[in-house]
Design a protein around this motif. Structure first.
Motif, PDB file in Angstrom:
ATOM      1  N   GLU A   1     -21.233  21.711 -19.264  1.00 57.20           N
ATOM      2  CA  GLU A   1     -20.230  22.720 -18.938  1.00 57.20           C
ATOM      3  C   GLU A   1     -20.795  23.764 -17.971  1.00 57.20           C
ATOM      4  OE1 GLU A   1     -17.707  26.092 -21.302  1.00 57.20           O
ATOM      5  OE2 GLU A   1     -17.897  24.127 -22.253  1.00 57.20           O
ATOM      6  N   ARG A   2     -21.987  24.248 -18.239  1.00 58.76           N
ATOM      7  CA  ARG A   2     -22.598  25.249 -17.356  1.00 58.76           C
ATOM      8  C   ARG A   2     -22.950  24.666 -15.993  1.00 58.76           C
ATOM      9  NH1 ARG A   2     -27.175  28.670 -19.619  1.00 58.76           N
ATOM     10  NH2 ARG A   2     -26.680  29.790 -17.715  1.00 58.76           N
ATOM     11  N   LEU A   3     -23.177  23.366 -15.936  1.00 58.41           N
ATOM     12  CA  LEU A   3     -23.470  22.703 -14.666  1.00 58.41           C
ATOM     13  C   LEU A   3     -22.194  22.268 -13.944  1.00 58.41           C
ATOM     14  CD1 LEU A   3     -26.492  20.549 -15.806  1.00 58.41           C
ATOM     15  CD2 LEU A   3     -26.553  22.441 -14.182  1.00 58.41           C
ATOM     16  N   SER A   4     -21.052  22.578 -14.545  1.00 58.42           N
ATOM     17  CA  SER A   4     -19.748  22.198 -13.989  1.00 58.42           C
ATOM     18  C   SER A   4     -19.630  20.697 -13.773  1.00 58.42           C
ATOM     19  CB  SER A   4     -19.501  22.948 -12.674  1.00 58.42           C
ATOM     20  OG  SER A   4     -19.520  24.343 -12.886  1.00 58.42           O
ATOM     21  N   LEU A   5     -20.134  19.939 -14.728  1.00 59.31           N
ATOM     22  CA  LEU A   5     -20.031  18.489 -14.657  1.00 59.31           C
ATOM     23  C   LEU A   5     -18.871  18.032 -15.530  1.00 59.31           C
ATOM     24  CD1 LEU A   5     -23.784  17.531 -15.019  1.00 59.31           C
ATOM     25  CD2 LEU A   5     -22.437  17.615 -12.917  1.00 59.31           C
ATOM     26  N   GLY A   6     -18.119  17.091 -15.031  1.00 54.45           N
ATOM     27  CA  GLY A   6     -17.003  16.548 -15.793  1.00 54.45           C
ATOM     28  C   GLY A   6     -17.500  15.552 -16.820  1.00 54.45           C
ATOM     29  N   PRO A   7     -16.573  14.907 -17.483  1.00 51.84           N
ATOM     30  CA  PRO A   7     -16.964  13.932 -18.507  1.00 51.84           C
ATOM     31  C   PRO A   7     -17.631  12.711 -17.880  1.00 51.84           C
ATOM     32  CG  PRO A   7     -14.598  13.896 -18.169  1.00 51.84           C
ATOM     33  CD  PRO A   7     -15.133  15.042 -17.362  1.00 51.84           C
ATOM     34  N   THR A   8     -18.470  12.068 -18.654  1.00 57.30           N
ATOM     35  CA  THR A   8     -19.125  10.839 -18.227  1.00 57.30           C
ATOM     36  C   THR A   8     -18.372   9.673 -18.840  1.00 57.30           C
ATOM     37  OG1 THR A   8     -21.263  11.909 -18.129  1.00 57.30           O
ATOM     38  CG2 THR A   8     -21.273   9.521 -18.282  1.00 57.30           C
ATOM     39  N   MET A   9     -18.067   8.686 -18.025  1.00 53.79           N
ATOM     40  CA  MET A   9     -17.376   7.503 -18.523  1.00 53.79           C
ATOM     41  C   MET A   9     -18.150   6.256 -18.115  1.00 53.79           C
ATOM     42  SD  MET A   9     -13.367   8.275 -17.905  1.00 53.79           S
ATOM     43  CE  MET A   9     -13.426   9.044 -16.305  1.00 53.79           C
ATOM     44  N   PHE A  10     -18.165   5.291 -19.001  1.00 50.58           N
ATOM     45  CA  PHE A  10     -18.764   4.001 -18.713  1.00 50.58           C
ATOM     46  C   PHE A  10     -17.638   2.980 -18.726  1.00 50.58           C
ATOM     47  CE2 PHE A  10     -22.047   6.576 -20.584  1.00 50.58           C
ATOM     48  CZ  PHE A  10     -23.108   6.371 -19.707  1.00 50.58           C
TER      49      PHE A  10
END
Length: 78
Positions: free
Chosen positions: A49-58
């Motif tokens: 969240e602090r890195l502004s990364l979205g969800p990871t999907m495989f």
């Protein structure tokens, strides 16, 4: 299980105290586990969240090869 045994940045004395061993014995056992390949390494948990990364999907996709399938998969988006 949180605590000094599961934090790679913790000084050796903390996990040694947690398992009631001397720091030198704890370090020797840790090094032996690393050398035997049983302790594969250490990791960092990033705050997504602090890195502004979205969800990871495989995604796993299995398709039989055909001319139509190849055209659909290779067709660029506008």
């Amino acid at each position: 299980m949180p605590g000094p045994l599961y934090d790679g940045s913790t000084p050796n004395v903390d996990p040694a105290e947690a398992v009631r061993l001397s720091p030198s014995t704890c370090l020797r056992r840790t090094k032996a586990l690393e050398e035997d390949g049983l302790l594969a390494g250490y990791r960092a948990d990033l705050d997504r969240e602090r890195l502004s990364l979205g969800p990871t999907m495989f995604l796993s996709l299995k398709a039989e090869h055909s001319g139509t399938t190849s055209q659909v998969v290779e067709k660029p988006r506008p």
